[in-house]
Design an enzyme around this catalytic site. Structure first.
Site, PDB file in Angstrom:
ATOM      1  N   TYR A 151       0.828  -1.205   0.000  1.00 33.34           N
ATOM      2  CA  TYR A 151       0.000   0.000   0.000  1.00 33.34           C
ATOM      3  C   TYR A 151       0.864   1.258   0.000  1.00 33.34           C
ATOM      4  CZ  TYR A 151      -3.935  -3.015   1.333  1.00 33.34           C
ATOM      5  OH  TYR A 151      -4.895  -3.976   1.380  1.00 33.34           O
ATOM      6  N   LYS A 166       4.846   4.314   5.475  1.00 35.85           N
ATOM      7  CA  LYS A 166       5.506   3.134   4.888  1.00 35.85           C
ATOM      8  C   LYS A 166       6.244   3.522   3.607  1.00 35.85           C
ATOM      9  CE  LYS A 166       3.872  -0.044   7.816  1.00 35.85           C
ATOM     10  NZ  LYS A 166       4.729  -0.867   8.684  1.00 35.85           N
TER      11      LYS A 166
END
Ligand code: COA
Length: 262
Positions: A151, A166
Site C-alpha cells: 500500500y 511506509k
C-alpha cells in the site's frame, strides 16, 4: 515451525525485533531464535515482550526483552548500548513496530496523523540511526530489514498516515542502502500483503467487514501466514541475502497487481 532453513543458519547473530512481542514480530523473533540467533524483543509493553522472550526460551532459544518505544530516541540508544554490552554486538535489526487504524482523512486529527508517522517512519529512523555503529561492526554483515506494505506505493484509502509512513520507510531503506552499503550494512524492506491472524488484518479488513472482498483479490486465493513473512526476514538476514540491498521484497501472493480486478 522451521522446515525450510538449516537450524544453525543464524548461529552467533544478535537480532533486535521491534514490536517483537506479538503478531508478525513474535513469529519473526521465534524463527530467528530457532535458527540460532539471540533475539532481543523490544516492545512498548514490557510484560508482553517478557512473555514473548519466555516463550522462546521455553522452546530452547535464546532471547531477552526490553521496554522500547521506538518514538523515543534516547530509549532506543540505551537499548542498543545494553544489547551490545551484554551480547557483544548487533547483527540484525528488524524494524517491525507499527501503528495503524482506519480513519477517513477528513476526520483525522493532526495528532492522529503524527502518532502513526512517529511510530512507523520516525521509529524506523530512530532504530536504524541508533544501531548504525553496532551493525557496521558486524562480522556477518549488518542487516536492517524494515516491514512496510505494498500500500506504500498504491496508496491506502482510510489509512493515509500508515501508507505515507511506509512509503517514507521504503525511501529511507533505499537511501541507506546506498549510504551504508560500503559501511557493512544491507538495508531492505519487506512488503507483506494481507496476513491472516494479525492485529493489522483484524483492524484493516475484519473490523471493516471487507475480509471476503480482500480475499477475492489475492491471486493465490489465501491470506498470507505470519510464517510467510518470518521466512522472508530469515532469508534477508542470512548469507543467502548478502548481495540483496535496497530492495522491497513483496510477499503478498500477487495482490499488488490485482487492484484493477473486477
Ligand atoms: N481513529 C481515529 N483517530 C485515532 C484512532 C482511530 N481509530 N486511534 C487513535 N487515534 C488518534 C487519537 O484520537 C489521538 O489523536 P487526538 O489527540 O487528536 O485525539 C491520536 O491518534 C493518538 O492516540 P493515542 O491513543 O494517544 O495513541 P497511542 O500512542 O496510544 O497509539 C495506536 C495509537 C494506533 C498506535 C494504537 O492504537 C496501537 O498501538 N495499535 C496497535 C498496533 C497496530 O495496529 N499494529 C498493526 C499495524 S498494521
Amino acid at each position: 515451525m522451521n522446515e525450510i532453513f538449516r537450524p544453525d543458519l543464524l548461529d552467533g547473530r544478535v537480532a533486535v525485533v521491534t514490536g517483537g512481542g506479538t503478531g508478525l514480530g513474535l513469529e519473526t523473533a521465534t524463527l530467528l531464535a530457532r535458527l540460532g540467533a539471540h533475539v532481543v524483543i523490544g516492545g512498548r509493553r514490557l510484560e508482553v515482550a517478557r512473555e514473548a522472550a519466555a516463550s522462546i526460551l521455553a522452546a530452547g532459544g535464546s532471547a531477552s526483552a526490553y521496554q522500547l518505544d521506538v518514538r523515543d530516541f534516547s530509549e532506543v540508544e540505551s537499548v542498543v548500548a545494553q544489547v551490545v554490552d551484554q551480547h557483544g554486538g548487533l547483527d540484525i535489526l528488524v524494524n517491525n513496530a507499527a501503528g495503524n487504524f482506519r480513519c477517513k482523512t477528513e476526520d483525522l486529527s493532526p495528532n492522529g496523523w503524527r502518532t502513526i508517522v512517529d511510530i512507523d517512519l520516525n521509529g524506523t529512523f530512530n532504530c536504524s540511526r541508533a544501531a548504525f555503529a553496532a551493525l557496521s561492526a558486524s562480522p556477518h554483515v549488518g542487516r536492517i530489514i524494515s516491514i512496510i506494505t505494498s500500500y506504500a506505493w498504491s496508496g491506502w484509502p482510510g489509512c493515509a498516515p500508515a501508507a505515507a509512513a511506509k512509503a517514507g520507510i521504503q525511501s529511507l531503506m533505499r537511501t541507506l542502502a546506498v549510504e551504508w552499503g560500503d559501511r557493512n550494512i544491507l538495508c531492505n524492506s519487506i512488503a507483506p500483503g494481507a496476513i491472516g491472524d494479525t492485529e493489522g488484518a483484524k483492524r484493516i479488513h475484519e473490523d471493516a467487514g471487507r475480509t471476503d472482498h480482500e480475499l477475492s483479490r489475492v491471486p493465490v486465493g489465501r491470506f498470507g501466514s505470519r510464517h510467510d513473512i518470518a521466512t522472508a526476514v530469515a532469508y534477508l538476514a542470512s548469507p543467502a541475502g548478502r548481495y540483496v540491498n535496497g530492495t522491497d521484497l513483496v510477499v503478498d501472493g500477487g495482490r499488488q497487481f490485482s487492484f484493477g480486478k473486477a
